[in-house]
Every structure is written in structure tokens, then in C-alpha cells.
Motif scaffolding. Structure first.
Motif, PDB file in Angstrom:
ATOM      1  N   UNK A  52       4.867  -0.294  -5.641  1.00  0.00           N
ATOM      2  CA  UNK A  52       3.651  -1.055  -5.381  1.00  0.00           C
ATOM      3  C   UNK A  52       3.484  -2.332  -6.181  1.00  0.00           C
ATOM      4  N   UNK A  53       4.401  -2.589  -7.108  1.00  0.00           N
ATOM      5  CA  UNK A  53       4.256  -3.771  -7.961  1.00  0.00           C
ATOM      6  C   UNK A  53       5.532  -4.597  -7.918  1.00  0.00           C
TER       7      UNK A  53
ATOM      8  N   UNK B 162       0.837  -1.200   0.000  1.00  0.00           N
ATOM      9  CA  UNK B 162       0.000   0.000   0.000  1.00  0.00           C
ATOM     10  C   UNK B 162       0.875   1.255   0.000  1.00  0.00           C
TER      11      UNK B 162
ATOM     12  N   UNK C 221      -3.793   0.754  -8.260  1.00  0.00           N
ATOM     13  CA  UNK C 221      -3.280  -0.482  -8.847  1.00  0.00           C
ATOM     14  C   UNK C 221      -3.673  -1.700  -8.011  1.00  0.00           C
ATOM     15  N   UNK C 222      -4.385  -1.484  -6.907  1.00  0.00           N
ATOM     16  CA  UNK C 222      -4.838  -2.650  -6.145  1.00  0.00           C
ATOM     17  C   UNK C 222      -6.337  -2.847  -6.346  1.00  0.00           C
TER      18      UNK C 222
ATOM     19  N   UNK D 172      -7.317   6.305  -2.816  1.00  0.00           N
ATOM     20  CA  UNK D 172      -7.321   4.905  -3.219  1.00  0.00           C
ATOM     21  C   UNK D 172      -5.948   4.489  -3.738  1.00  0.00           C
ATOM     22  N   UNK D 173      -5.717   3.183  -3.695  1.00  0.00           N
ATOM     23  CA  UNK D 173      -4.537   2.648  -4.345  1.00  0.00           C
ATOM     24  C   UNK D 173      -5.028   2.045  -5.645  1.00  0.00           C
TER      25      UNK D 173
ATOM     26  N   UNK E  47      -2.098   7.991   0.314  1.00  0.00           N
ATOM     27  CA  UNK E  47      -3.313   7.278   0.693  1.00  0.00           C
ATOM     28  C   UNK E  47      -3.030   6.325   1.849  1.00  0.00           C
TER      29      UNK E  47
ATOM     30  N   UNK F 238       2.179   1.595  -3.417  1.00  0.00           N
ATOM     31  CA  UNK F 238       1.148   1.929  -4.404  1.00  0.00           C
ATOM     32  C   UNK F 238       0.709   3.380  -4.322  1.00  0.00           C
ATOM     33  N   UNK F 239       0.633   3.913  -3.116  1.00  0.00           N
ATOM     34  CA  UNK F 239       0.210   5.307  -2.937  1.00  0.00           C
ATOM     35  C   UNK F 239       0.517   5.745  -1.507  1.00  0.00           C
TER      36      UNK F 239
END
Lengths: 393, 506
Positions: free
Chosen positions: A339-340, A269, B358-359, B355-356, A276, A272-273
Motif C-alpha cells: 500500500x505504500x 487500496x 494508512x490512507x 478501513x485502510x 477491506x 493497504x488492506x
């Protein structure tokens, strides 16, 4: 007819996921042909695994570092330095192996936390902070080995980590070759098939999309054959090495943490952001400490594996490890955007890069050409990743 | 009327799903200060972007006539060539460069390949005198205050021989003195032959400076008023700006009257080090159990900053004042602590802060409360699927699967995922920041209904919204925020759009 249509569709949809496996197989096949089968010999495969081990361990840690949008350039010489510490503790201080290994691992965690402190507390870019680490650990490695030069380690137990094999079951001669390796292979196949079938059932009860039945069976059969082949080949030589066991354990534990635990979710998480994630009550700082701490731990483990493999600590140990690990992670599908990326993917990436080196060495390719070839494969992998990502959305 | 310097005829500009400008016509006379007013989203900025070439010729329909000639701008550089310059709300200066480097950025004075430093500094000095700015041209822009930076923007425009200067809310970030200074400069420039279009939300300032005012509403021109004929006054402007009937899309409910205060803020101030100014000043408010409290105001008035400063202060403001949640004084240092105390915040910016993307749906819904569905740190995937499915059903999230990546969903469904995530935290106080921005009417209605259900269950809601009809339709009480202060508190029965607008523009 529909089977092949399904197969085509599944391959197209999951081209990213399967791409690196395909790449690994293509590379292995090419080298097998070019070396008249020498590449796939039991001895060489065993060698390849042991050579890849210390990079694979670093690549696992690097995966998480890149997932949270950082980088760690210091891991190579850190591994070299911590390996030297292990050697000094064993040889000059006469510490027992059981004390040296945990000590070095803890030291690794500690150095990782220092990096994390610079990044999380002062907000220094990880590139710069770890570049400083690169310089510092290189200096410390030279310092540690200055008076003695290469430190030879006469300790058999320690050297077994990088060179030894698991013992066979005594008196078990019904099967030719290394019986325990074969048995472990069969157990692995059974566990894999059962867990895949269970996962598929569970997904079906939730109405999630699953692979079509025949393709699913094909996949199971394929993986089972691969595991079977590898263990069969290995059992014909000395069996599974301790290095292989350690790498598998690390990958297994890290896979579990990243996919199944709260901590893993939080790490992805943050990658990924981050904003957030912070607003969702996740401490980005804490995650940074955990990830760099784990990187330090794995650097220490890598240092132990490498030192043990060479049975000595050298003044240049760890040179370029960091770049091999980063390359392995990228080949394995990690994204710099954060995030990946998966731990297992990075293991495959490490095997791809390891196979290249190993295969070219077998063929007697000059080192200058080797670097160029590895660079090209890295670029190709990242281009593949970028284009399929754009298409896949 | 003198020959217009600018004429925009029948301009229509559509974005996917929205008609931002609908057949707008707009005329500006030579040597006047023409103000453009309207609510957020009325289409003012879009119209100016069409004019300056940000939306190139072909991306809109209609004609632009400048000095009587039809123009087809393909980009900003085209509109600059004929003498149109636009200054945005967010200044476009490079902080690390000097004043003169910024003024001539992009059209440097050169000697062949080399910069002509002497001439640059000499001309910069001249222009700076014109805008009455007394700074060293070699000072770095980052060392100057916002007011001076604004003047440098104007200097930059003047250096390009501007004939028509467009300013988008130039005084939004300025204090009273700097604002007055700027307005005086505009008057002076007018006398020197520079025509000016100014977008502003501050009606008093509009009344003091405008020769002509055009009001936009919902992408259409409402009217053009002539100040010299005494047509411009605050009530008239507000009437035209608001003007529409409230659509009946707000589900009815009984307004609760509970006296139990669940959240209270006293003498709350926040200082931002990055902006080096107070973003909140002496804010006092409270929220009662089962209440929907609205925070109205213009964009940039400090409402989001207020919410974030309460919700764990992730932006790192220096805070003063007292915060009470459920009767207990609290000092949250991280969002996690606010969440634990029962506060949830649904961001206005779901894509970059909520929000994320890519998830997938289920991972996003459970993210803020993973501990509720895990044992010893291991996520129970069965429980996760159950939770996600629950919210998918109850919020009517339209997605092929809860394993779908959130980035692939529509805006309304993304907003519902964002809501689901925070409902799963089971908060006592839910802060909704622009909960219906950019989503369609159907999804809006669903969110309003949900809000009513939640307060009926005893939750309290703070709703930050720039849409006045929504504030009036949903809230029990309204606080109006302007420039980081609360300028008024209205019980719903006494709140009107006009009254709120008045407080928000004061």
C-alpha cells in the motif's frame, strides 16, 4: 529566523519523502569529487541515464507489484527472453521494427497475465510462481539463442532506441548545444512551476496544510535549477536520448495512473488492506491481473531497451535485473507491508543504484567491492525507511 | 465451605478508557465445578486472563491466593507451574503436529538432548485413556474433529499435572454429543481431584454441571449461587446477568409500519469448507422499508457470517437458499454486485476489514464509490474533497483535516468514517455489524440519531448487536440467532432482555 525554523520543520516532517533525493545528491556529489568532475560530465550523465533506463522501467512495474504485496522474480530473464524474440523477429524473420515492438509488448502482457493467473486463480505465492518463471524464461532465453549464440542486430532504427538521441531543430543556431533539449527543459520547468502553484492554490481553498510560502518558493527554485542543470548538461553533449524520453513517458503515465485514476486508487487500496478492498467492491483478482500484466509489459519494454542498447541479444541478457529493480523500488521507499510507494520514488531509487554502479565503474572499483557497496546502500535505505516510518506513524 | 483452592480478592483491571474489572472478588472451592456467566463484555475472560498470568502481576490490582498462598504470576508459565491451566475458545493446538507432540508441546519428555519417543507415546496413551479419547497418538491433529481436539487440549493440561482447569466456552463449537461427552469428562475429573472453572453462555449446560455459579456484570461480581441449595435456575441467572436498567440514551422515534419488503432470505444455509461445518442453517427473515431490524445473539452465533453471506459472500461459503433484494432474486458472487444492488455492509472489525488505516479520511470515504466522482476513470479531486467534507460535517467526524490518516483517529471517529464510506454508496439496505462496539457514549448517541434519520428517509437497516439494551432501544423487530439458526423473531413490544437471552442461549 522563522525561515530556517520552517525549513527545519518541513525537512523533519517530510524526511522520508526528501530522504532519497538527499541520498541521490550525496552519492552524486561524492562521485563528482572522487572522479574530479568526470561523473558530472555531459557524456557520463547521458550514459548514466541510458544505463539506468531499462532498470528504471522494471522498477516502475515492480513498485506496483510490491504495493499489492507480491514480488516478481521472473522479470530479468523475461526481459532477456523477450529481447531475444525481438532480435530474432528483426534478424531472422525480417519483420519491420514497427511490427516487432508492439508484438513483443503484447507478448509481455500475455506472460504477465500467466503469472497473475497462477497467483490470483491458484493462490500460489508470487515468490514461488515467479521463481518458476525465472527458471523457465532463463531456459527459453538459452533455447532462443542456442543455435546462433549472440544475435547481432543491424537495424539502425531499432538500435536508436537504446543509443540514439532526439534530433535537434534544424538551422536553430542561436543557442549553443542541443537546442530542442534546452527548449524541452524550459517547457518542463514552466509546466512544473505552474502546476505546483495551481495545486497549492487549490489546497489553500480547501484549507489543507501547504508548505510555507518561502519554503515553497525555495522548493520550486531548487527543482527548476535541477531540471535546468540536467538539460543544460545534456544539451552540451548529444541532447536527450530516446531512452530518457521513454523512461520519462513511462514514469509520467504511471504516476498519473497511480495518483489520479480509479484504477490507481484501487491498486493502493488492495495493497493497504486487501480484505477491506474486497468488501468495498474492489476485485482483488482483477487488480492482480492488471498489475502483473503491466509488469509483463514493462519487462518487454525493458528487454527492448537493453537489446537495443547492446545492439544484440545475448545468452545472459537480463541477469540480475529483477534484483536491481526490486532494490531500486525499496530504495525509492516502497514498503513490503503493502500500500505504500510511489513510481517516481522508484525512479529515484533506480538512479541511486545506477549512480553507484556508474560512479564505481568510473573509479575502476572492482566488481566484488561494487556488490558489497550496493548491498550496504540497500540495507541503509531500508533501515532509514523503517525508522522514519515508525517515528512518522 | 471447604478451604478455597483459589481466592481472587478485589481485582481491578483497567484498559485505556475502560474499567474491565472493578473490585471483583471470586472464590473457588476444592473439587468443584464453578461456572462463570455473564453477558459479552462482562469481564469473564479478562478475569481468567488475570488468573492465568496473561496480564502479569502489576498490570492489575488486587490479590490472587492459590492454595492459600499469594501468587504473583509474570506469565502463563508461572501459573502453569502451580497447576493452573487455561483452555481458550480458539484452540491452541498445532494442526500439522501429531497428537502426542501437541500434548507434550513445550514440556517434551527428553533423554538429554533427544526426544524420548517411547516414553512420550506411552504417557500420551495413558493420558488419552484418562480423557477417554480413542485416537492414535501419532495422528495429526488437523485430521481430528473439533470435539476430539477439545479433549486433546484437556489431555495437554492433564499432562502438566493441572489442579485448576479453566475452560473458556469449551462447548461453543461442539455439537450436542461432543458437548455431553465433555461435560461428563469434567465431572469425572472433578472426582479425581481436578477443580474446574468454566465460562459458558449455554445456561442449560451450566445448570446441569455447576456446583457453584458466579455471575459477572459490567466488570463486577453480581452474586455467587450455590447449586446444592437450589439457587441456580435459568430465570435467576438471566435476571442477574441482564440486571441493569436501560439507560435512556436511545433517541425516540416513531416505529414505522411499512409492508414493503426490501430484503428477504429464504431457507438460507451456508457451509464453510475451512471449518467443515454449516455456519448457517435454514435461515429465513425479511426486512421492510424504513425498518431497523436487529440481529441479537451471542458472539460466534453466526450473525456476521449471515451478513457476509448476503453481502457478496467474500468468505466463499457454499450457499443454499434464495435471496431477494427489492423484489428481485439475486445471487451475488462478489461484494461489488451486492453494492450495485443497493446493499451496504459496515463491518464489526473496522480496523482489519473496514478501513485502510494508512490512507486518509477522504480516500477511505470515497473508496467504495469512486466511480461517482470520476470521469473516464480519472478521479475528480475537487468532487472528492466536497464529498469528504460533506460527510465530515454531517457525521461530525472530528479530524484535523480530511487529509489525516484514518489510523490516527479515535475509534468513534474511525467508525464514522466507515459509516460515511457506506452512506456515500447510497444504499437501500444498510447492514451495521456491531456499529457501536468500542466507542464512547457520545459517539454512540450520534450514530443512533443518524440511524433514525436514515430510516426516516426510507433506508432500511439491519443492526447486528451483542448489546441488548441497544437492540431494544433501536429496533422495530428482532431476530435472535443461535448456532447458525434463527431461534426466534420478536416484535419490539414483546421483546425483553430476558426473552432474547433465553432464545440466544437455547
Amino acid at each position: 529566523m522563522t525561515f530556517f525554523q520552517d525549513l527545519q520543520r518541513v525537512l523533519r516532517q517530510n524526511v522520508r519523502e526528501y530522504g532519497m533525493f538527499i541520498a541521490l545528491f550525496v552519492i552524486m556529489a561524492i562521485f563528482t569529487v572522487l572522479t574530479n568532475g568526470l561523473f558530472l560530465s555531459a557524456r557520463n550523465i547521458s550514459n548514466l541515464i541510458n544505463q539506468t533506463g531499462y532498470i528504471a522501467v522494471l522498477a516502475v512495474g515492480m513498485t506496483l507489484v510490491i504495493v499489492i504485496r507480491h514480488i516478481d522474480l521472473s522479470v530479468g530473464f523475461l526481459a532477456g527472453f523477450l529481447g531475444a524474440i525481438a532480435a530474432i523477429a528483426l534478424v531472422q524473420w525480417s519483420f519491420p521494427v514497427v511490427a516487432v515492438i508492439p508484438m513483443v509488448l503484447v507478448l509481455g502482457i500475455f506472460t504477465g497475465l500467466i503469472t497473475a493467473f497462477l497467483v490470483a486463480y491458484f493462490g500460489i505465492p508470487a515468490f514461488v510462481a515467479t521463481l518458476a518463471g525465472w527458471l523457465i524464461y532463463r531456459g527459453l532465453l538459452l533455447q532462443a539463442t542456442m543455435s546462433t549464440g549472440t544475435i547481432i542486430i543491424p537495424n539502425a532504427a531499432f538500435n536508436a532506441i537504446g543509443n540514439g538521441y532526439i534530433p535537434d531543430i534544424p538551422g536553430f543556431d542561436m543557442i549553443p548545444g542541443h537546442a530542442l533539449t534546452l527548449i524541452l527543459g524550459i517547457i518542463a520547468i514552466v509546466i512544473y512551476i505552474v502546476s505546483e502553484i495551481n495545486a497549492r492554490r487549490k489546497k489553500q481553498t480547501y484549507d489543507f496544510e501547504v508548505l510555507p510560502r518561502d519554503i515553497f518558493i525555495l522548493k520550486l527554485a531548487f527543482i527548476a535549477v535541477v531540471i535546468g542543470l540536467v538539460t543544460w548538461v545534456l544539451s552540451g553533449y548529444n541532447g536527450l536520448s530516446w531512452t530518457a524520453i521513454i523512461v520519462l513517458l513511462v514514469v509520467g503515465i504511471y504516476s498519473f495512473i497511480t495518483t489520479r485514476t480509479v484504477l490507481g486508487r484501487h491498486i493502493y487500496a488492495v495493497g493497504g488492506n486487501p480484505e477491506a478492498a474486497e468488501l468495498s467492491g474492489i476485485s482483488v483478482k482483477r487488480i492482480t491481473y492488471v498489475v502483473f500484466g503491466s509488469m509483463g509489459l514493462l519487462s518487454a519494454l525493458s528487454g527492448i531497451l537493453f537489446t537495443s542498447r547492446l545492439q544484440s541479444a545475448t545468452t545472459t541478457a537480463g541477469t540480475l535485473f529483477e534484483l536491481d529493480a526490486i532494490a531500486a523500488a525499496y530504495v525509492g521507499g516502497v514498503s513490503a507491508a503493502g500500500g505504500v510507494g510511489s513510481v517516481f520514488g522508484s525512479l529515484i531509487g533506480a538512479l541511486v543504484m545506477g549512480s553507484l554502479t556508474n560512479g564505481m565503474n568510473l573509479m575502476g572499483v572492482d566488481i566484488s567491492v561494487q556488490y558489497v557497496a550496493r548491498g550496504l546502500v540497500l540495507v541503509a535505505a531500508v533501515i532509514f525507511d523503517a525508522t522514519t516510518r515508525r517515528r512518522g506513524g | 465451605m471447604a478451604t478455597p483452592i483459589l481466592e481472587m480478592k478485589n481485582i481491578t483491571k483497567t484498559f485505556p478508557g475502560v474499567k474491565a474489572l472493578d473490585d471483583v472478588s471470586f472464590q473457588v472451592a476444592q473439587n468443584e465445578i464453578h461456572c462463570l456467566v455473564g453477558e459479552n463484555g462482562a469481564g469473564k475472560s479478562t478475569l481468567m486472563k488475570v488468573l492465568s498470568g496473561v496480564y502479569p502481576y502489576g498490570a492489575y490490582s488486587g490479590d490472587i491466593l492459590f492454595n492459600g498462598q499469594v501468587q504473583q504470576f509474570r506469565g502463563i508459565s508461572d501459573s502453569e507451574k502451580v497447576g493452573i491451566a487455561i483452555i481458550y475458545q480458539e484452540l491452541a493446538l498445532v494442526p500439522e503436529l501429531t497428537v502426542y507432540e501437541n500434548i507434550f508441546l513445550g514440556h517434551e519428555i527428553r533423554n538429554g538432548f533427544l526426544l524420548n519417543l517411547n516414553e512420550t507415546v506411552r504417557q500420551a496413551d495413558q493420558i488419552l485413556r484418562k480423557v477417554r479419547l480413542d485416537v492414535n497418538p501419532a495422528a495429526k491433529v488437523k485430521d481430528l474433529g473439533v470435539g476430539k481436539q477439545q479433549l486433546i487440549e484437556i489431555a495437554k493440561a492433564l499432562s502438566k499435572n493441572v489442579k485448576l482447569l479453566i475452560l473458556d466456552e469449551p462447548t461453543a463449537a461442539l455439537n450436542d454429543d461432543d458437548s455431553e461427552n465433555l461435560l461428563n469428562l469434567l465431572r469425572e475429573l472433578r472426582n479425581q481431584g481436578v477443580t474446574c472453572i468454566m465460562i459458558s453462555h449455554k445456561l442449560k449446560e451450566v445448570i446441569s454441571i455447576a456446583d457453584t455459579v458466579t455471575v459477572l456484570r459490567d466488570g463486577q461480581t453480581v452474586c455467587t449461587l450455590d447449586a446444592s441449595k437450589g439457587e441456580v435456575s435459568e430465570p435467576v441467572l438471566i435476571k442477574h446477568m441482564v440486571g441493569r436498567e436501560i439507560d435512556n440514551i436511545y433517541p425516540r422515534r416513531e416505529h414505522m409500519r411499512s409492508d414493503e419488503i426490501v430484503l428477504e432470505v429464504r431457507n438460507w444455509s451456508a457451509y464453510s469448507q475451512t471449518l467443515s461445518r454449516d455456519v448457517l442453517k435454514d435461515v429465513n427473515f425479511n426486512v421492510k422499508k424504513g425498518e431497523i431490524v436487529g440481529f441479537a445473539g451471542l458472539m460466534g452465533s453466526g450473525r456476521t457470517e449471515l451478513a457476509l453471506s448476503i453481502f457478496g459472500n467474500s468468505t466463499g461459503f457454499q450457499l443454499q437458499g434464495d435471496l431477494f433484494v427489492n423484489g428481485q432474486q439475486q445471487k451475488f458472487s462478489r461484494p461489488e454486485e451486492a453494492i450495485d444492488a443497493g446493499v451496504a455492509y459496515v463491518t464489526e472489525d473496522r480496523k482489519t476489514k473496514g478501513l485502510i488505516l494508512i490512507e486518509d479520511v477522504k480516500q477511505n470515504i470515497t473508496l467504495a464509490n469512486l466511480h461517482a466522482i470520476s470521469h473516464q476513470g480519472v478521479v475528480d479531486s475537487n468532487a472528492e474533497v466536497q464529498v469528504a467534507n460533506e460527510y465530515r460535517t454531517s457525521l461530525n467526524i472530528k479530524t484535523p483535516s480530511i487529509e489525516q490518516k484514518v489510523g490516527n483517529l479515535s475509534g468513534g471517529n474511525q467508525q464514522k468514517v466507515s459509516l460515511g464510506k457506506w452512506l456515500f454508496v447510497k444504499p437501500d439496505i444498510l447492514i451495521l455489524d456491531e456499529p457501536t462496539r468500542g466507542i464512547d457514549v457520545g459517539a454512540k448517541f450520534e450514530i443512533y440519531t443518524l440511524m433514525n434519520d436514515l430510516v426516516a428517509q426510507g433506508m432500511s437497516i439491519i443492526m447486528i448487536s451483542s448489546e441488548l439494551p441497544e437492540v431494544l432501544g433501536m429496533c422495530d423487530r428482532v431476530y435472535v440467532v443461535a448456532s447458525g439458526r434463527i431461534t426466534g423473531e420478536l416484535v419490539i413490544d414483546e421483546a425483553t432482555q430476558e426473552r432474547i437471552m433465553q432464545l440466544a442461549t437455547s
